[in-house]
Scaffold this active site. Structure first.
Site, PDB file in Angstrom:
ATOM      1  N   SER A 577      45.032  16.641  53.609  1.00  0.00           N
ATOM      2  CA  SER A 577      46.296  17.369  53.633  1.00  0.00           C
ATOM      3  C   SER A 577      46.930  17.318  52.243  1.00  0.00           C
ATOM      4  O   SER A 577      46.348  17.810  51.285  1.00  0.00           O
ATOM      5  CB  SER A 577      47.209  16.808  54.725  1.00  0.00           C
ATOM      6  OG  SER A 577      48.299  17.665  54.958  1.00  0.00           O
ATOM      7  N   ASP A 652      43.128  25.243  61.967  1.00  0.00           N
ATOM      8  CA  ASP A 652      44.229  24.438  61.430  1.00  0.00           C
ATOM      9  C   ASP A 652      45.507  25.278  61.388  1.00  0.00           C
ATOM     10  O   ASP A 652      45.579  26.257  60.646  1.00  0.00           O
ATOM     11  CB  ASP A 652      43.854  23.969  60.024  1.00  0.00           C
ATOM     12  CG  ASP A 652      44.832  22.960  59.450  1.00  0.00           C
ATOM     13  OD1 ASP A 652      45.977  22.911  59.922  1.00  0.00           O
ATOM     14  OD2 ASP A 652      44.441  22.227  58.524  1.00  0.00           O
ATOM     15  N   HIS A 684      44.444  20.543  62.318  1.00  0.00           N
ATOM     16  CA  HIS A 684      44.658  19.983  60.982  1.00  0.00           C
ATOM     17  C   HIS A 684      43.946  18.646  60.802  1.00  0.00           C
ATOM     18  O   HIS A 684      43.311  18.399  59.777  1.00  0.00           O
ATOM     19  CB  HIS A 684      46.155  19.829  60.717  1.00  0.00           C
ATOM     20  CG  HIS A 684      46.471  19.388  59.320  1.00  0.00           C
ATOM     21  ND1 HIS A 684      45.964  20.029  58.208  1.00  0.00           N
ATOM     22  CD2 HIS A 684      47.224  18.357  58.840  1.00  0.00           C
ATOM     23  CE1 HIS A 684      46.404  19.433  57.105  1.00  0.00           C
ATOM     24  NE2 HIS A 684      47.154  18.417  57.470  1.00  0.00           N
TER      25      HIS A 684
END
Length: 707
Positions: A577, A652, A684
């Site tokens: 991320s 995602d 995600h």
């Protein structure tokens, strides 16, 4: 060949367990929950000074004074009550001193523990979600699809909203869970009114996600407001139960594209307090509205910033004085502190006068003391303090080093102190509100005692500006200072995430230890922008995400390279991320340092990220074109020299697929080789059994190219 050799070594190490301790399997490293200290889930029995927790016998009660234990409800008794065949006790909560709440198969049961019978059962229609209880009204509000309903104590359901347009969403989370928003339903204290968010997403662009589980595949569109583009329009409705009419608050301070958070009812249920934040997120007004008419009564005060204002919590009214409330902000004195105001907005006093971030815990019913967790002893610790509201005198209540989690009793006479440190796996103490420990409720032994773990060090180095940067360092198993070891640099680096804390094993992820057991030095450091360090430390990243963070991370690596047992030619970096963004930023900006990188779900260009988070830290692309250009990794694709693997969940909804695919496309344009691995059904974060595959993939990549 290297992986086969690694497997043979691992097996040989595990065969003779009588001679030496075990090494982790990949499955243990990913889903080995038994390797983390587990404590009892202790709750207070409503406002009663009795502890409750689950044991082999069932739901237990324990008196605070003498420690006398009793079985409140066995699994067999619960099965009889529910007409079920449960093997264990399900999740539960206490509604009051005698009423247990359990949700099961579309129903919520209120169980009389003394009489061992169902006191009330609420059965919801199919598709119901976000069930929210009003104790005063003995009713539940809930949502189905995009509309809001409520159910009375007789089980009758009533429609609050009936929007046919799916772009209009009622009673649910707005603003993508930013600004401390966790729900969209707000009952008034008297149970006669129901506040709720209404979100209009009609102008928000759609983003397609590919579902491959159908015969021919299917596109599922989500609403995804990208930075600088049209955003959702949020309003707050107040539904009157008696008249069945809805009034919307007249909250239009900054036009329609603004944020409403910190929703708080007055104790008398006649007023609603809202923190209204402009889309630019640098100007907030605390407004008071008439709940019956929706009219603005007053703006109590405003907060402005050259960077951003970030409200995270609502108001807390004093039980003994409903004309005063506690407000928390980091925008006044540089740190997240607590302030006492009256209902007209006048500042009475700063309650926590400390240059450290604090977190509200409780205020006692008499309004004498406010309890709060503070990082003033150390940014990597959380300690409990209390301050006397009248005099401002404060006392530290927890003395053991480490990270303390606190559960106060209803009258604040006692608290349960659940803590760990680098030295202590986990202790749970029953403590008086003076800080005197009554007795230890649980002492968790080291769950890793049968494993050969590398040495873990918690320490700090200096950043360029002289501030402290805290790190976690894991040396390889059976460390030999005369050898040279490759390095795995794990990174996140983004706001609201502190990786290094004085907790058991310094909060490592077990995969880090897996890599240390297989011959790697593992290094983690928290950079500028991370929490519990004050506003200036956090918002220095404004309009230039990744730049200061990279300097701090490299500062840590340069320090690490000073040790003779570190192989400076074999340094790899991995993150997910924001950490994926940092990973690619580091390997492209510092090719002389990083040889191998694995980035997961990476932000590539902030213009493709969502409005609420992205514009807080970067402003809009129109306002900050230089910052967006400087931080974009698209322009860095041509500079990639080392080996890079990108992993991405194909569905995602947080960092959409456009991000990583655009980077891949740019690599192709520049004839730059890069590796890519999508997880077709993952969002995600790749979870469950898929995550074992993911971490093996990450490990293999480092084994192949960093050894």
């Amino acid at each position: 060949m290297k992986r086969m050799f690694l497997a043979i070594i691992g097996l040989s190490m595990m065969f003779d367990l009588s001679a030496q301790k075990k090494v982790l399997t990949m499955e243990e490293a990913v889903v080995g929950y038994h390797l983390y200290p587990r404590s009892k889930y202790i709750q207070w029995q409503g406002d009663k000074n009795q502890l409750t927790y689950l044991d082999r016998e069932g739901l237990m009660g324990e008196s605070v004074d003498k420690g006398e234990k009793s079985v409140l409800l066995t699994v067999a008794e619960l099965n009889r009550i529910l007409g079920a065949e449960l093997r264990g006790f399900p999740n539960f909560s206490w509604l009051d001193d005698n009423t247990l709440v359990i949700a099961r198969q579309g129903s919520i049961y209120h169980i009389d523990v003394a009489k061992k019978q169902v006191k009330q059962k609420f059965t919801f229609p199919k598709g119901a979600a976000n069930e929210t209880y009003s104790k005063a009204g003995n009713m539940y509000a809930y949502t189905i699809d995009n509309n809001l309903y409520y159910m009375d104590e007789r089980g009758n359901s009533y429609t609050v909203t009936a929007d046919e347009d799916k772009n209009i969403v009622n009673g649910q989370v707005v603003s993508r869970n930013e600004f401390g928003i966790t729900g969209g339903i707000f009952w008034s204290p008297d149970g006669k009114k129901l506040g709720f968010y209404r979100k209009d997403e009609s102008q928000v662009t759609n983003f397609p996600l590919l579902d491959i589980n159908t015969r021919t595949g299917e596109l599922k569109e989500i609403k995804y407001p990208m930075a600088g583009m049209k955003s959702e329009l949020v309003s707050l409705g107040v539904y009157d139960i008696a008249s069945a009419k809805t009034t919307f608050l007249d909250a239009n301070d900054f036009g329609r594209e603004q944020y409403l958070t910190g929703i708080t009812w007055s104790p008398e249920s006649d007023m609603v307090y809202v923190q209204v934040l402009n889309r630019g997120q640098n100007h907030m007004r605390l407004n008071k509205y008439d709940a019956s008419t929706g009219k603005l009564i007053a703006t109590l005060f405003e907060e402005k910033s050259n960077t951003y204002v970030e409200p995270q919590s609502g108001l807390v009214f004093l039980a003994n004085n409903p004309k005063q409330f506690i407000y928390s902000t980091n925008n006044r004195d540089g740190f997240m502190n607590l302030y006492l105001h009256d209902v007209n907005g006048k500042l009475i006093r700063r309650l926590t006068d400390v240059d450290a971030d604090v977190e509200f815990v409780a205020v006692d019913p008499a309004g004498k003391y406010v309890y709060y967790l503070s990082s003033e002893i150390s940014p990597v610790e959380k300690q409990l303090f209390r301050v006397e509201v009248k005099s401002g005198k404060k006392n530290r209540l927890t003395m053991e080093e480490g990270w303390h989690n606190i559960t106060m009793s209803g009258d604040c006479a006692y608290f349960v102190d659940n803590y760990s440190s680098i030295k202590v796996p986990r202790n749970v103490d029953l403590t008086m509100n003076s800080g005197k420990v009554v007795r230890r409720l649980q002492e968790v032994e080291n769950p890793n005692k049968d494993y050969n773990f590398g040495e873990i060090t918690l320490g700090k180095i200096k950043a360029d500006d002289g501030s402290d940067l805290y790190y976690r360092l894991i040396k390889p198993m059976d460390f030999d200072p005369n050898k040279k070891y490759p390095v795995i640099h794990y990174v996140y680096g983004g706001p609201h995430s502190q990786l290094v804390t004085n907790t058991w094993n310094a909060s490592l992820r077990m995969w880090e230890m897996y890599m240390a057991q297989h011959g790697y030095v593992v290094f983690v450091i928290d950079n500028h922008g991370t929490p519990n360090r004050g506003k200036a430390f956090e918002d220095i990243i404004h309009r230039q995400c990744g730049q200061v963070e990279m300097k701090d991370q490299v500062k840590g690596i340069e320090w690490l390279k000073s040790f003779p047992w570190v192989d400076a030619n074999r340094i790899g970096v991995h993150g997910w991320s924001y950490g994926g963004f940092m990973t690619i930023s580091l390997i492209t900006n510092y090719p002389d340092i990083y040889k191998v990188a694995v980035a997961g779900g990476p932000v590539i260009d902030w213009k493709w990220y969502e409005v609420m988070y992205g514009e807080r830290y970067m402003d809009t692309p129109q306002e900050n074109p230089e910052g967006y250009a400087k931080t974009s990794l698209i322009a860095k694709a041509k500079d990639l020299k080392g080996k890079l693997l990108i992993c991405q969940g194909a569905v995602d909804p947080v960092v959409v697929w456009e991000q990583s695919l655009s980077f891949i496309r740019e690599c192709i344009k520049n004839n730059v080789q890069v590796d890519y691995f999508p997880y077709p059904c993952a969002e995600h974060n790749v979870m469950g059994r898929d995550r074992i595959h993911l971490m093996q993939k990450v490990t293999n990549y480092f084994e192949d190219y960093l050894r």
